[in-house]
Design an enzyme around this catalytic site. Sequence first.
Site, PDB file in Angstrom:
ATOM      1  N   ARG A 124       5.810 -12.690   9.408  1.00  0.00           N
ATOM      2  CA  ARG A 124       6.335 -11.354   9.140  1.00  0.00           C
ATOM      3  C   ARG A 124       7.568 -11.124  10.008  1.00  0.00           C
ATOM      4  NH1 ARG A 124       2.602  -6.553  10.526  1.00  0.00           N
ATOM      5  NH2 ARG A 124       4.598  -5.462  10.469  1.00  0.00           N
TER       6      ARG A 124
ATOM      7  N   GLU B 221       0.861  -1.178   0.000  1.00  0.00           N
ATOM      8  CA  GLU B 221       0.000   0.000   0.000  1.00  0.00           C
ATOM      9  C   GLU B 221       0.899   1.229   0.000  1.00  0.00           C
ATOM     10  OE1 GLU B 221      -3.516   2.263   2.558  1.00  0.00           O
ATOM     11  OE2 GLU B 221      -2.682   0.370   3.303  1.00  0.00           O
TER      12      GLU B 221
ATOM     13  N   LYS C 192       4.219   1.135   9.359  1.00  0.00           N
ATOM     14  CA  LYS C 192       4.295   2.408   8.641  1.00  0.00           C
ATOM     15  C   LYS C 192       3.581   3.513   9.411  1.00  0.00           C
ATOM     16  CE  LYS C 192       2.992   0.575   4.670  1.00  0.00           C
ATOM     17  NZ  LYS C 192       2.543   0.450   3.263  1.00  0.00           N
TER      18      LYS C 192
END
Length: 560
Positions: free
Chosen positions: A263, A37, A273
């Site tokens: 992850r 994104e 983020k």
Amino acid sequence: MSTENHAPVVNNFIRSIIDEDLATGRRSSVVTRFPPEPNGFAHIGHAKAICINFGLAEDYQGLCNLRMDDTNPEKESDEFVEAFKQDIAWLGFKWNGEVRFASDYFDRLYDYAVELILAGKAYVDDLSAEEMRQYRGNLTEPGKNSPYRERSPEENLDLFSRMRAGEFADGSKTLRLKIDMASPNINLRDPAIYRIRRVHHHRTGDKWCIYPMYDYTHCISDAIEGITHSLCSLEFEDHRPLYDWVLDNISIGHHPQQIEFSRLELLYALTSKRKLQALVNDGAVTGWDDPRMPTIAGMRRRGYSPAGIKLFAQRIGVSKSENIIDMAILEGAVRETLENDSPRVMAVVNPLKVTLSNYDAAVTASRSAPFHPHHPEFGERDVPIAREIWIERDDFAEVPPPKWQRLTAGGEVRLRYSYVIKCEEVVKDANGEIVELKCSIDHDTLGKNPEGRKVKGVIHWVSAEHAIPVDVRWYERLFTEQRPDAVRGEDGEYVDFRQFLSQDSLKLVPAYVEASVLQAAPESRFQFERLGYFVTDRYEHQPGVKAVFNRTVGLKDSWK
């Protein structure tokens, strides 16, 4: 991850799945994708995913698409799109064709939503977000049907068309899938797939006032692009049944396989983020590419090499188990790749003046020295000497500790690539601080050992006349806590991670370096002998004018 990028192939569960798919004919090729994104810069967690997706595609002679998941326009921008493109290219990977965007498929996504409505598998709901949460239930209690769930396909299609036309207020209606409000998987309890949101989109402008949700968009985008193996992080494992349900209930001819891996969580860093954006907004760092940031742009500016990041990704592996990695593993991989590729020069960052009392320009000679002991192709440079030189203040001890092998009052030491010198006098100021050493040169020791005695110590130095002053940004870790966003207070609530910002993460250090570095281009990496690895700053270093260095990593892991 890729043989082209000189990393060994290491087997893992994803490779085993791909191997079986190819061997059984279930798949005839490998097509992956990296779908970030664009609401921030890529960080070290993205670097792992980039290496996995692009690396697997390379290793299996397949393709990897770069697709921006731009379904949340409030936080997305072209700046972030360009940053991802630059980072991936810098790492040495190439995506298939042009950059793709989820917004490329908005019209098709709308058409598939209409198809679901006409099949009685989607409905327009008037519940508010809070009411929807109340109706959803929880892990121990099933949800209950919305009072709007049984609207007819005709009414739903009319309402959905009017949603698109902008007749309704933001948040007043959603389009939901009609699956199972009693499902033990909460993701299948009639998830919303469209919401009304009047926000300007960085690519489609104001064409749309309804936007599709990620879970709906992602699987269809994968199918449209012919992705074979849709690799994502483990938090999407519970979303896989929804991924499959959507594709099984629309008329699309391709069904990718979603595969999840753990992850990356890096100690002493953040991989969110949103939290990294907070550091930028607060001015705690100078921007997304601040060398203390765990972003790819930040690591690049700090002097990390693509090879070092790829080696790190290869070493931490691919699994479904928890992937919490110490920063030392990343620094070690970077250090290992820099050791072989970085020219070596001498620099002094905590200077102490040394006057060579018997220096004689007609007698005292300079020597040339290789830029790297194992790479003669790197060439050599002259290492000039003058009456006054700089040494590291830490290389002198008036009262030396046991086993001291550097300079002391009355003692001898060899200057790297030069003579043996002896300290004859220690000069102090009115406060008793050492301000100068007066030393003599043994002129018979250039390139050979002194006769009749052994001098063990070797120190680095620079000529005060020839060295250039440089600005060194001495970077350390940004946080004092291993997991700054996972610390709980006495009340059991998470403590604000910004409380653990280190006050010592950046020091501005004036230094002296051999003049040969002044002409170096930005992003030139060097080893400052005995000090560590440094890089000329990507933006502020001006070849031939002003030298600005960033400290990348030490010669060994000495951080505590």
